[in-house]
Design an enzyme around this catalytic site. Structure first.
Site, PDB file in Angstrom:
ATOM      1  N   ALA A   9       0.830  -1.209   0.000  1.00 32.87           N
ATOM      2  CA  ALA A   9       0.000   0.000   0.000  1.00 32.87           C
ATOM      3  C   ALA A   9       0.864   1.258   0.000  1.00 32.87           C
ATOM      4  O   ALA A   9       0.512   2.272   0.588  1.00 32.87           O
ATOM      5  CB  ALA A   9      -0.923  -0.011   1.221  1.00 32.87           C
ATOM      6  N   ARG A  15      -3.020   7.799 -11.295  1.00 35.45           N
ATOM      7  CA  ARG A  15      -4.182   7.882 -12.191  1.00 35.45           C
ATOM      8  C   ARG A  15      -5.487   8.210 -11.458  1.00 35.45           C
ATOM      9  O   ARG A  15      -6.506   8.485 -12.083  1.00 35.45           O
ATOM     10  CB  ARG A  15      -4.340   6.576 -12.976  1.00 35.45           C
ATOM     11  CG  ARG A  15      -3.398   6.500 -14.160  1.00 35.45           C
ATOM     12  CD  ARG A  15      -3.407   5.134 -14.798  1.00 35.45           C
ATOM     13  NE  ARG A  15      -2.677   4.150 -14.006  1.00 35.45           N
ATOM     14  CZ  ARG A  15      -2.717   2.830 -14.209  1.00 35.45           C
ATOM     15  NH1 ARG A  15      -3.481   2.342 -15.168  1.00 35.45           N
ATOM     16  NH2 ARG A  15      -2.015   2.012 -13.458  1.00 35.45           N
ATOM     17  N   GLY A  77       9.491  -0.212  -6.540  1.00 36.25           N
ATOM     18  CA  GLY A  77       8.923  -1.394  -7.173  1.00 36.25           C
ATOM     19  C   GLY A  77       8.389  -2.389  -6.162  1.00 36.25           C
ATOM     20  O   GLY A  77       8.671  -2.314  -4.968  1.00 36.25           O
ATOM     21  N   ARG A 332     -28.364  12.060  15.831  1.00 32.15           N
ATOM     22  CA  ARG A 332     -26.915  12.310  15.880  1.00 32.15           C
ATOM     23  C   ARG A 332     -26.269  11.427  16.942  1.00 32.15           C
ATOM     24  O   ARG A 332     -26.947  10.705  17.659  1.00 32.15           O
ATOM     25  CB  ARG A 332     -26.685  13.794  16.099  1.00 32.15           C
ATOM     26  CG  ARG A 332     -27.124  14.614  14.861  1.00 32.15           C
ATOM     27  CD  ARG A 332     -27.166  16.084  15.153  1.00 32.15           C
ATOM     28  NE  ARG A 332     -25.922  16.534  15.763  1.00 32.15           N
ATOM     29  CZ  ARG A 332     -25.808  17.657  16.477  1.00 32.15           C
ATOM     30  NH1 ARG A 332     -26.870  18.424  16.677  1.00 32.15           N
ATOM     31  NH2 ARG A 332     -24.646  18.000  16.997  1.00 32.15           N
TER      32      ARG A 332
END
Ligand code: UD1
Ligand code: CA
Length: 460
Positions: A9, A15, A77, A332
């Protein structure tokens, strides 16, 4: 044999065109990385390590307490990302699942199949493969003459013949821990992207004479990677359908499942009915025979049995059996409707207990209030709980009747059985069984209105 999982992660996800790192984007109210982590925990992994890097200050809070965290300082990588876990897993021996944090639809079942197959076969690695409609962008599985997996070639490094292969790398693997870290030390970055590719580990293992196997995903949608907002929406639709079908199979009715969004951690009993435009998110639970919707959003809210919840927004609220809400109620945090209580139309309730059978039917705000049982709050009544700096409590005893348009100026207590006259401003405590009202004498001037009409008509 024990199993560990490494969740990747650390990537940016350019993108997505976002300030947020990709794995922090949500599907059905849950960040992508948490879908993967929760599936790994469900699969029963003993060790869980998440690799963070890009914008890690946004990713770490999502993961803390659920997984160990390792920082990959520079994103060089996927091999480098897994190698950054070497220390964390130094003493670990067994199966290591490597999971992409941007593939939220992977299931615990598939993870178990990968590790079961690897252990049964004594393989160095099993890679999960797929045959997508459009293989462009994925690593291709190149098989040797013996039909076994020889290596994986990335799109950017593929020859035209290699690019014509449709069998692709899903990005999910199960490795033998020792074989993995031995091979990672040998991975180089001599490729089109100048990156350290995890996929090179397969060829290194095969060259060392170890078994390298492929398992084809039974359901290719499990491997859907989210790289763009379009893929995020595609994955969300698949997740929505998968979750809704499981609930319907377990006895939940949906008028139109395409218009119902249920988070992955929501629990629903049977014979619940969900009407269109209903959202159940977070750790919400719903008891038997309750009807929710249309147009309702419940987050981290516990709902009992036999409730009717219509056009309601509830956040961190508790709604007990046979209570009713809405249309157009807003509950709430720490709003608690006890059994059979009612929060009606245009009613807002915050941090308050509405006792069993008590009713707040129309146009009211109730905050920081403890209300007994059998209370009736007249239309338009408000607890004035805030003086601009402090919040103060209101206490309303059992069976109190509050006339319409009453202001209760907190801190204030109304004793059990008291009656409050309509239109009052109650700023002092009221004794049990008393009548309290603040209301100027009514004045009447006979014929005044008729004389005024006459005057207006003469003015023309
Ligand atoms: C990778 C595979 C490809 C496969 C595809 C499936 C490699 C070299 N290629 O390609 O064969 O078909 O997944 O989706 O592994 N990450 C890090 N640190 C890094 C780089 C990446 O943590 O330095 C993380 C990313 O955040 C992401 C995952 O690793 O969660 C995959 O990386 P990504 O760059 O998306 O790999 P792909 O090019 O998609
Ligand atoms: Ca990817």
């Amino acid at each position: 044999m024990s199993t560990a999982a490494v969740v990747l992660a650390a990537g940016a996800g350019t993108r997505m065109k976002s300030k947020r790192p990709k794995v922090a984007h949500e599907i059905l109210g849950k960040p992508l990385v948490n879908w993967v982590i929760d599936a790994a925990l469900e699969a029963g992994v003993e060790e869980l390590v998440t690799v963070v890097g890009h914008a890690r200050e946004q990713v770490e809070p999502l993961v803390e307490g659920k997984s160990r965290i390792v920082v990959q300082a520079e994103q060089r990588g996927t091999a480098d990302a897994v190698l950054s876990c070497a220390e964390a897993l130094a003493d670990f021996d067994g199966s290591v699942l490597v999971l992409s944090g941007d593939c939220p639809l992977i299931t615990a079942n598939t993870m178990r199949e990968l590790s079961d197959l690897r252990e049964r076969e004594g393989a160095a690695v099993v890679v999960l493969t797929m045959q997508p409609d459009d293989p462009f962008g994925y690593g291709r599985i190149i098989r040797g003459e013996d039909g076994q997996v020889a290596r994986i070639v990335e799109q950017k490094d593929a020859t035209p013949e290699e690019a014509a292969v449709i069998e692709c790398n899903s990005g999910f693997y199960c490795f033998d821990a020792r074989a993995l870290f031995d091979a990672l030390a040998k991975v180089g970055s001599d490729n089109a992207q100048g990156e350290f590719y995890l996929t090179d580990v397969l060829e290194i293992c095969r060259d060392a004479g170890r078994k390298v196997l492929a398992l084809e995903a039974a359901d290719a949608s499990e491997c859907l990677g989210v790289n763009s907002r379009i893929q995020l929406a595609e994955a969300a639709v698949i997740a929505q359908r998968r979750i809704n079908e499981a609930h319907m199979a377990a006895g939940v009715t949906m008028w139109d499942p395409a218009q119902v969004w249920i988070g992955p951690d929501v629990r629903i009993e049977s014979d619940v009915e969900l009407l269109p435009q209903t959202y159940l998110l977070g750790k919400t639970s719903v008891g038997e025979d309750t009807v929710i919707g249309p147009n309702s959003r419940l987050t981290d809210t516990q709902v009992g049995r036999g409730c009717r919840i219509d056009e309601t927004v509830a956040v961190e609220a508790q709604i007990d059996d046979r209570a009713t809400c809405g249309p157009r109620a807003y509950l709430r945090p720490a709003a608690h409707l006890c059994e059979g209580a009612k929060a009606g139309t245009h009613v807002e309730i915050k941090k308050s207990t509405i006792g069993a059978g008590s009713k707040v039917p129309h146009l009211s705000y109730i905050g920081d209030t403890t209300m007994g049982e059998g209370v009736n709050i007249g239309a338009g009544s408000i607890t004035c709980n805030y003086d601009g700096k402090h919040k103060s409590p209101t206490v309303i005893g059992d069976d109190v009747f509050v006339g319409s348009d009453t202001l209760m100026v907190a801190p204030v207590e109304i004793g059990a059985g008291a009656v409050i006259g309509a239109g009052s401003v109650i700023a002092k405590n009221v004794s049990a069984d008393a009548l309290a009202l603040t209301r100027p004498e009514q004045v009447e001037k006979p014929g005044w209105a008729a004389r005024r009409r006459e005057k207006f008509s003469q003015e023309g």
